[in-house]
Design a protein around this motif. Structure first.
Motif, mmCIF file in Angstrom:
data_model
loop_
_atom_site.group_PDB
_atom_site.id
_atom_site.type_symbol
_atom_site.label_atom_id
_atom_site.label_comp_id
_atom_site.label_asym_id
_atom_site.label_seq_id
_atom_site.Cartn_x
_atom_site.Cartn_y
_atom_site.Cartn_z
ATOM 1 N N UNK A 196 -10.142 44.892 -16.687
ATOM 2 C CA UNK A 196 -9.103 45.583 -15.933
ATOM 3 C C UNK A 196 -9.075 45.208 -14.446
ATOM 4 N N UNK A 197 -9.925 44.273 -14.028
ATOM 5 C CA UNK A 197 -9.823 43.735 -12.675
ATOM 6 C C UNK A 197 -9.345 42.287 -12.694
ATOM 7 N N UNK A 198 -9.289 41.691 -13.897
ATOM 8 C CA UNK A 198 -8.953 40.273 -14.025
ATOM 9 C C UNK A 198 -7.473 40.020 -14.296
ATOM 10 N N UNK A 199 -6.705 41.075 -14.496
ATOM 11 C CA UNK A 199 -5.273 40.930 -14.749
ATOM 12 C C UNK A 199 -4.910 40.657 -16.191
ATOM 13 N N UNK A 200 -5.875 40.350 -17.040
ATOM 14 C CA UNK A 200 -5.556 39.992 -18.420
ATOM 15 C C UNK A 200 -5.038 41.176 -19.236
ATOM 16 N N UNK A 201 -5.320 42.391 -18.789
ATOM 17 C CA UNK A 201 -4.762 43.558 -19.481
ATOM 18 C C UNK A 201 -3.235 43.575 -19.391
ATOM 19 N N UNK A 202 -2.654 42.859 -18.438
ATOM 20 C CA UNK A 202 -1.202 42.791 -18.312
ATOM 21 C C UNK A 202 -0.560 42.130 -19.536
#
Length: 293
Positions: free
Chosen positions: A11-17
């Motif tokens: 949730x800090x790497x942007x991949x949850x987008x």
């Protein structure tokens, strides 16, 4: 090129987008997508225990991936307790994953020695390739840019090649995955051989360049036989610099490169172009760890 992927996010790497871009990921060739998050055990009390609140929060954040799933595809969400280096390999094995997508910040070799590297640890622990993204990029893409990125995750690959066993292993893995997928999203490759002009000064440069050109031709033919459009290029200079410069010049989706686990001591003391690329490249890196297959 791959059909079954595991998208790991903290949730800090942007991949949850990517939960909002399922149709675009499917257009990129995937048919089975699992979103994954690992929650550390709570240290409150006398013994570690599951943090149920964070587990539910994570499931809620990834839940949009399960909305309006098209027929014929499989989308799943896995949220578990534990260390990523323990949980990711287990989930990947259980779900028959072909590629693991992770976000890893660029870092120096010293930082990696001191703080460790999740991507390198996973490469040693897991039997599938890793597709590594820079969180700084994923988090700053607009929705339109991210949709295009998902459409073309691996459409065009830059493949460093020097006829070494590890380079040969990379080619064999590419051939395997391309031939296994009926409709391959990978369309083209750029084979790039870098002749290090600082090594072997007693050997004239021109014969080495000619040898590289000759050895690239049969590799080009092997990949073309699979229906890929293949280009070749021979460069001189520092291998890392030349590879990254080639990525800037050519219209690529990712750098595909192989590496081998030589043990902790050698990994820290003996230079590895693959590890340098992993640490330095702002382009996505598709990593094949030699000996895992």
């Amino acid at each position: 090129m791959f059909e079954r992927c595991l998208i790991c996010t903290d949730f800090t790497d942007g991949l949850h987008r990517l939960v909002d871009f399922i149709p675009n990921l499917l257009a990129g060739g995937f048919t089975h997508i699992t979103f994954f998050h690992s929650v550390p055990y709570s240290e409150e009390g006398n013994r570690p225990r599951e943090d149920t609140k964070k587990l539910e929060e994570a499931r809620s954040r990834l839940a949009p991936a399960l909305n309006n799933i098209p027929d014929g595809v499989e989308i799943a969400v896995e949220v578990v307790s534990g260390r990523p280096l323990d949980t990711i390999p287990r989930i990947a094995t259980e779900r028959g994953i072909e590629v693991v997508i992770i976000g890893t910040p660029s870092r120096s070799l010293l930082d990696e020695k001191v703080f460790g590297s999740t991507s390198k640890g996973l490469a040693r622990a897991i039997s599938t390739p890793l597709l590594i993204y820079r969180p700084q990029l994923i988090t700053t893409y607009t929705e339109e840019e991210l949709a295009l990125r998902c459409n073309h995750l691996l459409r065009c690959l830059l493949v460093p090649y020097n006829d070494s066993p590890t380079a040969r292993y990379t080619i064999e893995q590419l051939k395997r995955y391309v031939s296994d997928q009926p409709t391959c999203a990978t369309q083209s490759c750029m084979l790039c051989w870098v002749v290090d002009d600082s090594s072997h000064p007693a050997i004239p440069l021109e014969p080495r360049l000619q040898e590289a050109v000759e050895k690239l031709q049969p590799v080009k033919a092997e990949l073309e036989a699979l229906g890929l459009e293949v280009h070749v290029e021979v460069r001189t200079g520092n291998p890392l610099t030349a590879i990254l410069d080639a990525a800037l010049v050519h219209d690529i989706s990712a750098i595909a490169i192989g590496d081998e686990d030589r043990g902790v001591f050698l990994n820290w003391t003996v230079p590895s172009v693959a590890q340098d690329v992993m640490r330095s490249s702002w382009f996505p890196v598709l990593l094949f760890e030699e000996g895992k297959r």
